[in-house]
Design an enzyme around this catalytic site. Structure first.
Site, PDB file in Angstrom:
ATOM      1  N   PRO A  41      15.190  61.584  -4.179  1.00  0.00           N
ATOM      2  CA  PRO A  41      14.201  62.144  -5.107  1.00  0.00           C
ATOM      3  C   PRO A  41      12.847  61.459  -4.895  1.00  0.00           C
ATOM      4  O   PRO A  41      12.787  60.249  -4.639  1.00  0.00           O
ATOM      5  CB  PRO A  41      14.784  61.812  -6.486  1.00  0.00           C
ATOM      6  N   GLU A  43      11.919  58.034  -6.421  1.00  0.00           N
ATOM      7  CA  GLU A  43      12.644  56.842  -5.972  1.00  0.00           C
ATOM      8  C   GLU A  43      12.170  56.358  -4.609  1.00  0.00           C
ATOM      9  O   GLU A  43      12.754  55.451  -4.020  1.00  0.00           O
ATOM     10  CB  GLU A  43      14.149  57.146  -5.916  1.00  0.00           C
ATOM     11  N   PRO A  79       5.492  16.863  29.226  1.00  0.00           N
ATOM     12  CA  PRO A  79       5.759  15.443  28.992  1.00  0.00           C
ATOM     13  C   PRO A  79       7.180  15.127  28.564  1.00  0.00           C
ATOM     14  O   PRO A  79       7.560  13.958  28.523  1.00  0.00           O
ATOM     15  CB  PRO A  79       4.772  15.093  27.872  1.00  0.00           C
ATOM     16  N   ASP A 106      12.501  15.576  38.849  1.00  0.00           N
ATOM     17  CA  ASP A 106      12.093  14.184  38.736  1.00  0.00           C
ATOM     18  C   ASP A 106      12.947  13.443  37.718  1.00  0.00           C
ATOM     19  O   ASP A 106      13.513  14.043  36.796  1.00  0.00           O
ATOM     20  CB  ASP A 106      10.622  14.090  38.301  1.00  0.00           C
ATOM     21  N   LYS A 111      11.230   9.618  41.193  1.00  0.00           N
ATOM     22  CA  LYS A 111      10.564   8.400  41.654  1.00  0.00           C
ATOM     23  C   LYS A 111      10.055   7.677  40.414  1.00  0.00           C
ATOM     24  O   LYS A 111       9.297   8.230  39.613  1.00  0.00           O
ATOM     25  CB  LYS A 111       9.401   8.734  42.598  1.00  0.00           C
ATOM     26  N   GLY A 138       5.184  16.514  33.429  1.00  0.00           N
ATOM     27  CA  GLY A 138       3.755  16.746  33.251  1.00  0.00           C
ATOM     28  C   GLY A 138       3.276  17.972  33.997  1.00  0.00           C
ATOM     29  O   GLY A 138       3.902  19.024  33.969  1.00  0.00           O
ATOM     30  N   ASP A 139       2.150  17.840  34.690  1.00  0.00           N
ATOM     31  CA  ASP A 139       1.570  18.920  35.483  1.00  0.00           C
ATOM     32  C   ASP A 139       1.676  18.560  36.955  1.00  0.00           C
ATOM     33  O   ASP A 139       1.316  17.437  37.348  1.00  0.00           O
ATOM     34  CB  ASP A 139       0.103  19.121  35.098  1.00  0.00           C
ATOM     35  N   MET A 193       0.661   5.911  34.295  1.00  0.00           N
ATOM     36  CA  MET A 193       1.552   4.963  34.986  1.00  0.00           C
ATOM     37  C   MET A 193       0.917   3.575  35.070  1.00  0.00           C
ATOM     38  O   MET A 193       1.034   2.883  36.086  1.00  0.00           O
ATOM     39  CB  MET A 193       1.884   5.475  36.405  1.00  0.00           C
TER      40      MET A 193
END
Length: 491
Positions: A60, A63, A243, A266, A288, A320-321, A403
C-alpha cells in the site's frame, strides 16, 4: 602385511562441510514477488533489478518509504498498491518480504512455500530458504560472501578486503573475455597455447588498473601464436613492503604478491605482509642485516635471473621502498642486461612512517625547506666518506638517517663538529610501525646515549631537525609503543 582398509567414515572429505550451498541464479526476465516498502526491501529490489528480474511489488502507498517510492516513480518495478495474496506467487521465481511481526512472516513464508516458490523474509532467518551475501560487483565477475547469518559485519569487512584486491577495470577485462572465447578457440590450438593465452590474460587483468581494448587482446593473441611451444617468459617485480605494518601495503603490492610464483624477501619484511602473498608461491629469505650473516647481492641477482628465465613471476620483496637504500639500481641493471622484464611497485618508506607515527611534518614550512634521506653506513659498515656533514649541519632542513643505529655516536660527533647546536631536536625510532616499536626524543647531545638504551638489534631511524622540536620537548625516555600508550591513557 595385511593392507589397511578405510571405512567410509574414515575417508577424507574432498570438500569440507558447508553451512550453505553458494548458488548464482540467473534471474534475467524472471518474475520476483516483493512484499513491503521499507528501505531494506528497496535495497533488495535494486539488487534484483540489477540482475534483470521483473519485480512485482505488493505494498500500500502509505507503507512505502522514500527509497521504494523513488523506484516506483522511476517505473523500475511493477507496483501493486495493495497487500500480497495467494495468487501473487503464480509463475514467480523467488519471493521476498519485509514483515514486522512473526505472524506476518510465517504467513508469507507458508504461502510462498505452498506455491513452490523459494522464499526469503528479510532479517528473519527462521523464514528464509536462501540468504543474500555481501557482494563484490565486477560483473560479469561477482563475488558473494556469507557467514550464514552469524556475523554480517564480518562479511562486510571481508567484502572490503576483497574490493581492495580486485581492480575496478576487472569488470571490463571479464567482459572482454566473454567476447574473445570463440576467437581464441578458432586461432589457438587446444592445450598449451590456449592455457598460456588465458593465463597471461588473467595476469594482465589482475595487475593493471587500466581498462582493456581490442588492441590489447590482439597483441596478446599474436604474441601467443608467435611463441608457439616456447616456454613462457618470466618477469621480476621489485615490491616495496613498507615499514612492517601490513595495513600500509599498497593495493598494487598486494596484487603482485597474489600473482607471484616465487618471492625473494628481505629479513626485515614482516610476517603479516608475507601472509598476504599467494599461498602456492615459493618463498626464499635473502635478507641482509647489518652485523649479521647475509646473502650476497650477487647471489640474489643470480636467483632472480634463474627463476625468471624458468618462466616464473618473481617478486623481490623489499622493506620500505625499493628505490630508497634498497639496491634496486643494481638489481634492475642486472635484470635488464639479461633481457628480463622488470617492474617496480613503490612502498611507504620508513621516514614517512616515522613522520606519521610522530604526527610531525618533515617539511613544516616554519622549520624546513628541504628533506634529506642519508644512509647511516656504507658497504664497509662505517659512515660513508662522501657525506657532506657541513651541509647536513645547516639550518632549515630535516635529515633522516637510515640504518644509523650503530653509527649514532659518530653521527652526533660529526654534526656537532660541523656546527650543529647540541640542543638541536632529535628523534630515534626503532621498528617503526611494528608492535615492538620504540621511540625517543631529545637533544642531539643525548643521541648516542639514547640509541644505546633503545638498542640496535632492530632497524633504527634517526631524525634530526627543528621540526622535531615538539617531540623533543615532550621527551619521554625510550619505551615501546604499548608502554607509551599506557602512559597516555590509550591502553
Amino acid at each position: 602385511m595385511r593392507p589397511i582398509s578405510l571405512l567410509p567414515n574414515d575417508t577424507p572429505a574432498r570438500i569440507a562441510p558447508l553451512a550453505k550451498l553458494p548458488v548464482f541464479w540467473n534471474l534475467s526476465g524472471q518474475r520476483v514477488v516483493l512484499a513491503g516498502g521499507s528501505d531494506g526491501a528497496a535495497w533488495k529490489a535494486e539488487l534484483l533489478i540489477a540482475c534483470g528480474a521483473a519485480v512485482d511489488l505488493y505494498c500500500p502507498p502509505e507503507e512505502m518509504g522514500e527509497a521504494m517510492a523513488e523506484l516506483v516513480a522511476r517505473q523500475a518495478l511493477t507496483h501493486h498498491p495493495h497487500p500480497w495474496h495467494i495468487g501473487s506467487f503464480r509463475h514467480a521465481a523467488l519471493a521476498l518480504a519485509d514483515c514486522e511481526t512473526e505472524d506476518e512472516a510465517r504467513a508469507f513464508f507458508c504461502a510462498a512455500r505452498g506455491a513452490g516458490v523459494p522464499v526469503n523474509v528479510i532479517d528473519k532467518p527462521a523464514f528464509c530458504q536462501f540468504q543474500f551475501g555481501a557482494i563484490v560487483n565486477r560483473s560479469p565477475v561477482v563475488v558473494s560472501i556469507s557467514t550464514d547469518g552469524a556475523a554480517p559485519i564480518l562479511a562486510q569487512a571481508i567484502r572490503r578486503r576483497i574490493e581492495t584486491l580486485l581492480p575496478p577495470a576487472l569488470q571490463q577485462w571479464a567482459a572482454l573475455a566473454q567476447t574473445l572465447r570463440e576467437a581464441v578457440n578458432a586461432r589457438l590450438s587446444p592445450g598449451l597455447a590456449r592455457r598460456r593465452f588465458w593465463e597471461r590474460f588473467v595476469d594482465r587483468s589482475l595487475s593493471t588498473g587500466n581498462a582493456p581494448d581490442a588492441a590489447d587482446a590482439a597483441a596478446l593473441m599474436a604474441d601467443t601464436e608467435e611463441r608457439g611451444e616456447t616456454p613462457p617468459a618470466g618477469s621480476v617485480t621489485l615490491v616495496g613492503a613498507g615499514p612492517g605494518d601490513a595495513e600500509l601495503l599498497t593495493l598494487k603490492a598486494m596484487r603482485a604478491l597474489q600473482a607471484a610464483d616465487v618471492i625473494l624477501f628481505d629479513d626485515l619484511v614482516s610476517a603479516e605482509v608475507l601472509e598476504l602473498a599467494r599461498r602456492e608461491a615459493k618463498r626464499f629469505l635473502v635478507g641482509k642485516r647489518g652485523g649479521r650473516e647475509s646473502c650476497r647481492q650477487e647471489d640474489i641477482n643470480d636467483m632472480m635471473v634463474r627463476f625468471a628465465k624458468a618462466g616464473k613471476r618473481v617478486v623481490r620483496l623489499k622493506s620500505g621502498d625499493p628505490m630508497i637504500f634498497g639496491r634496486a639500481g643494481e638489481e634492475i641493471a642486472r635484470l635488464e642486461s639479461e633481457g628480463i622484464a622488470v617492474d617496480v611497485v613503490p612502498g611507504i618508506t620508513s621516514a614517512s612512517a616515522m613522520a606519521s607515527a610522530l604526527k610531525t611534518s618533515l617539511t613544516n614550512r616554519d622549520h624546513a625547506q628541504q628533506v634529506r634521506f642519508v644512509t647511516g653506513h656504507s658497504r664497509h659498515h662505517e659512515l660513508p666518506e662522501t657525506v657532506d656533514w657541513a651541509s647536513l649541519a645547516g639550518p632549515n632542513q630535516t635529515s633522516v638517517f637510515y640504518m644509523g643505529g650503530r653509527m649514532a655516536g659518530q653521527i652526533e660527533k660529526r654534526l656537532k663538529e660541523n656546527g650543529m647546536e647540541p640542543h638541536t631536536p632529535v628523534v630515534v625510532v626503532s621498528s617503526v610501525s611494528r608492535p615492538q616499536e620504540r621511540r625517543w626524543a631529545g637533544p642531539l647531545a643525548s643521541l648516542s646515549e639514547a640509541v644505546a638504551r633503545i638498542g640496535v638489534d632492530e632497524p633504527v631511524l634517526i631524525g634530526v631537525g627543528s621540526v622535531f622540536g615538539r617531540a623533543a620537548q615532550a621527551g619521554a625516555p625510550a619505551c615501546d609503543r604499548a608502554c607509551a600508550d599506557r602512559k597516555s591513557g590509550l591502553a
